[in-house]
Motif scaffolding. Structure first.
Motif, PDB file in Angstrom:
ATOM      1  N   TYR A  10      36.655  37.378  36.699  1.00  0.00           N
ATOM      2  CA  TYR A  10      36.114  37.176  38.037  1.00  0.00           C
ATOM      3  C   TYR A  10      36.084  35.689  38.400  1.00  0.00           C
ATOM      4  CZ  TYR A  10      34.724  41.916  39.186  1.00  0.00           C
ATOM      5  OH  TYR A  10      34.734  43.241  39.509  1.00  0.00           O
TER       6      TYR A  10
ATOM      7  N   VAL B  61      39.414  34.554  39.728  1.00  0.00           N
ATOM      8  CA  VAL B  61      39.998  35.124  40.945  1.00  0.00           C
ATOM      9  C   VAL B  61      40.560  34.061  41.882  1.00  0.00           C
ATOM     10  CG1 VAL B  61      39.428  36.345  43.089  1.00  0.00           C
ATOM     11  CG2 VAL B  61      38.776  37.313  40.884  1.00  0.00           C
TER      12      VAL B  61
ATOM     13  N   TRP C 163      48.519  41.893  49.786  1.00  0.00           N
ATOM     14  CA  TRP C 163      47.536  41.468  48.803  1.00  0.00           C
ATOM     15  C   TRP C 163      46.425  42.495  48.639  1.00  0.00           C
ATOM     16  CZ3 TRP C 163      46.173  35.549  48.957  1.00  0.00           C
ATOM     17  CH2 TRP C 163      47.333  34.813  48.711  1.00  0.00           C
ATOM     18  N   SER C 164      46.065  43.157  49.744  1.00  0.00           N
ATOM     19  CA  SER C 164      44.933  44.088  49.691  1.00  0.00           C
ATOM     20  C   SER C 164      45.163  45.193  48.664  1.00  0.00           C
ATOM     21  CB  SER C 164      44.702  44.703  51.074  1.00  0.00           C
ATOM     22  OG  SER C 164      45.854  45.406  51.511  1.00  0.00           O
TER      23      SER C 164
ATOM     24  N   ARG D  11      46.488  44.970  45.779  1.00  0.00           N
ATOM     25  CA  ARG D  11      46.188  44.493  44.431  1.00  0.00           C
ATOM     26  C   ARG D  11      44.681  44.571  44.146  1.00  0.00           C
ATOM     27  NH1 ARG D  11      50.874  42.000  42.466  1.00  0.00           N
ATOM     28  NH2 ARG D  11      52.376  41.394  44.058  1.00  0.00           N
ATOM     29  N   PHE D  12      43.876  44.674  45.212  1.00  0.00           N
ATOM     30  CA  PHE D  12      42.434  44.855  45.059  1.00  0.00           C
ATOM     31  C   PHE D  12      42.031  46.287  45.412  1.00  0.00           C
ATOM     32  CE2 PHE D  12      43.023  40.319  45.517  1.00  0.00           C
ATOM     33  CZ  PHE D  12      42.148  39.800  44.582  1.00  0.00           C
TER      34      PHE D  12
ATOM     35  N   PRO E 168      46.460  47.734  40.534  1.00  0.00           N
ATOM     36  CA  PRO E 168      45.185  47.042  40.741  1.00  0.00           C
ATOM     37  C   PRO E 168      44.964  45.966  39.679  1.00  0.00           C
ATOM     38  CG  PRO E 168      44.822  49.150  39.670  1.00  0.00           C
ATOM     39  CD  PRO E 168      46.283  49.106  40.023  1.00  0.00           C
ATOM     40  N   TYR E 169      44.289  44.900  40.081  1.00  0.00           N
ATOM     41  CA  TYR E 169      43.892  43.897  39.104  1.00  0.00           C
ATOM     42  C   TYR E 169      42.924  44.517  38.091  1.00  0.00           C
ATOM     43  CZ  TYR E 169      46.061  40.002  41.565  1.00  0.00           C
ATOM     44  OH  TYR E 169      46.957  39.147  42.139  1.00  0.00           O
TER      45      TYR E 169
ATOM     46  N   LEU F   3      40.020  44.516  37.008  1.00  0.00           N
ATOM     47  CA  LEU F   3      38.611  44.240  37.277  1.00  0.00           C
ATOM     48  C   LEU F   3      37.880  45.560  37.484  1.00  0.00           C
ATOM     49  CD1 LEU F   3      39.158  41.336  39.824  1.00  0.00           C
ATOM     50  CD2 LEU F   3      38.337  41.092  37.475  1.00  0.00           C
TER      51      LEU F   3
ATOM     52  N   VAL G 212      37.536  46.908  41.097  1.00  0.00           N
ATOM     53  CA  VAL G 212      38.862  47.176  41.658  1.00  0.00           C
ATOM     54  C   VAL G 212      39.423  48.471  41.070  1.00  0.00           C
ATOM     55  CG1 VAL G 212      41.238  46.330  41.839  1.00  0.00           C
ATOM     56  CG2 VAL G 212      39.318  44.732  42.062  1.00  0.00           C
TER      57      VAL G 212
ATOM     58  N   ARG H   8      37.595  51.508  42.413  1.00  0.00           N
ATOM     59  CA  ARG H   8      38.064  51.826  43.766  1.00  0.00           C
ATOM     60  C   ARG H   8      39.445  52.493  43.719  1.00  0.00           C
ATOM     61  NH1 ARG H   8      36.359  47.546  45.811  1.00  0.00           N
ATOM     62  NH2 ARG H   8      38.152  46.212  45.417  1.00  0.00           N
TER      63      ARG H   8
END
Length: 421
Positions: A10, A13, A34-35, A37-38, A106-107, A109, A112, A115
């Motif tokens: 984190y 990031v 980019w969105s 990837r999260f 996804p990263y 995390l 993330v 989700r």
């Protein structure tokens, strides 16, 4: 320990975002989506079982494509295919279109991943080759999602790297449901760094299960006729080259010209598309007559054809007479020998093949592959093959025999995967 890893990630990031911006300078596609990837994207609406298959980039996706085709034959499955790189994403769209759900991976995390899992609801995760992340595996375990490594490989260099972070990697590997590994040597390395032997299966490499269609053979034959000018030229392909290799290859090519090997034409294919223009400039600045594959035309006095398109490497191998496989004159670990072997090509490589050590060993022992550490030795090896058609055929047939004898990993892998569907 996993908490420490997450905290570090984190904090990193902002640096991740800076790295994306930096990469976007060379490859503008990194500035888009980019969105994803999260894990911000429209949820998948699927009534079928969802299989999440992760392939990092082009090479892993191409290797996974026969597996994907097999899984798509089942009417009860919905495939989600993730990649990390834009080039990998382009291949997914070009090869599969809307038949799969595709987003960037996804990263690693926790929120993330939570989700992503909520929006995709996978029943199983299939990871190609080596892309293992602690939080991803932990999230799958927490949600009772089997996580399987497919076509797994582990070089000695990578194993030593994992051992330095054993506090993270050992729990991760112990949480992996099953690892389908290419050979016994790699399996032993996985077990050494924490993967339980009971969760390890040696299946071979699914890359050997490559199928070359009649249509592709016909297209390759026509391209070879055009590029060789009806066999006036011997076509030498230098494929998947990395920064620092192109200069060595061009040195060898110049030496061949000085040795009056005038019937040789070089097909130079950089590994990464962001290098296409710089490699083109390198060729021109060295005085070579250059044609670009993307432009579809070339003059009769062309010396070098730049393979500056995506998804055509298998086709270009089929149009060639001699294959050099890159990532090997620099310590990158080499690339896939199986595609040129399936075309019955004599093979050349630099000495750095640790990512494909077992395949390189098989091909070398069969007399199909020769390792060359320098431009002068590369030039000598190419000259010998260019001037001896019988030797080209002999080595090429040996390469094809190795490829054929090692088929079967795809069927084994599918059989094991189906146990978790």
């Amino acid at each position: 320990m996993r908490f420490v890893y997450t905290l570090i990630f984190y904090c990193a990031v902002p640096f991740i975002l800076l790295r994306l911006l930096w990469r976007a300078i060379a490859a503008p596609a990194y500035a888009k989506r980019w969105s994803e990837r999260f894990a911000f994207f429209a949820p998948l609406a699927a009534e079928k079982k969802v299989v999440w298959l992760h392939t990092v980039s082009v090479g892993e996706f191409i290797a996974a494509l026969p597996l994907i085709r097999q899984l798509q034959m089942r009417d009860d499955l919905q495939l989600v295919v993730t990649t990390t790189t834009p080039t990998g994403s382009e291949r997914v769209h070009a090869s599969l279109g809307e038949s799969v759900f595709h987003v960037y991976a996804p990263y690693d995390l926790p929120d993330v991943l939570a989700r992503f899992i909520q929006r995709v609801k996978p029943s199983v995760l299939l990871i190609m080759e080596t892309e293992l992340w602690p939080n991803t595996i932990a999230a799958c375990k927490k949600n009772n999602i089997p996580a399987l490594l497919i076509n797994g490989r582990m070089s000695e260099k990578s194993a030593r790297g994992y051992e330095k972070f054993s506090g993270l990697t050992r729990p991760m590997l112990q949480s992996l449901t099953k690892a389908l590994v290419q050979n016994k040597v790699d399996a032993a390395r996985f077990n050494r760094i924490g993967l339980p032997a009971i969760n390890t299966e040696v299946t071979g490499s699914i890359k050997f299960d490559l199928t070359i269609s009649d249509d592709l053979r016909a297209r390759a034959a026509e391209l070879k006729r055009e590029w060789s000018q009806d066999e006036k030229y011997v076509l030498w392909i230098a494929a998947s080259t990395h920064q620092g290799e192109d200069e060595i290859i061009l040195d060898a090519f110049s030496q061949l010209k000085q040795k009056s090997v005038s019937n040789l034409r070089l097909i130079l294919v950089p590994r990464h598309p962001e290098r296409f223009n710089s490699v083109a400039n390198l060729c021109v600045n060295r005085g070579h007559v250059l044609a670009r594959r993307s432009e579809k035309t070339f003059a009769h006095n062309t010396e070098i054809i730049l393979g500056d398109t995506m998804g055509e490497l298998l086709l270009m191998f089929g149009a060639s007479d001699i294959a050099f496989v890159g990532g090997s004159l620099v310590p990158n670990g080499g690339h896939n020998f199986i595609e040129p072997a399936a075309w019955a090509l004599p093979l050349l490589s630099g000495p750095h093949v640790f990512n494909f050590a077992e395949v390189a060993k098989l091909l070398t022992e069969a007399g199909a592959l020769q390792l060359v550490p320098s431009s002068s030795e590369l030039a000598t090896a190419v000259k010998f093959l260019a001037e001896d058609e019988r030797e080209r055929q002999k080595r090429g047939n040996s390469a094809l025999q190795v490829a054929n004898e090692n088929r079967g990993a795809l069927a084994k892998s599918i059989g094991i995967i189906e146990q978790f569907l």
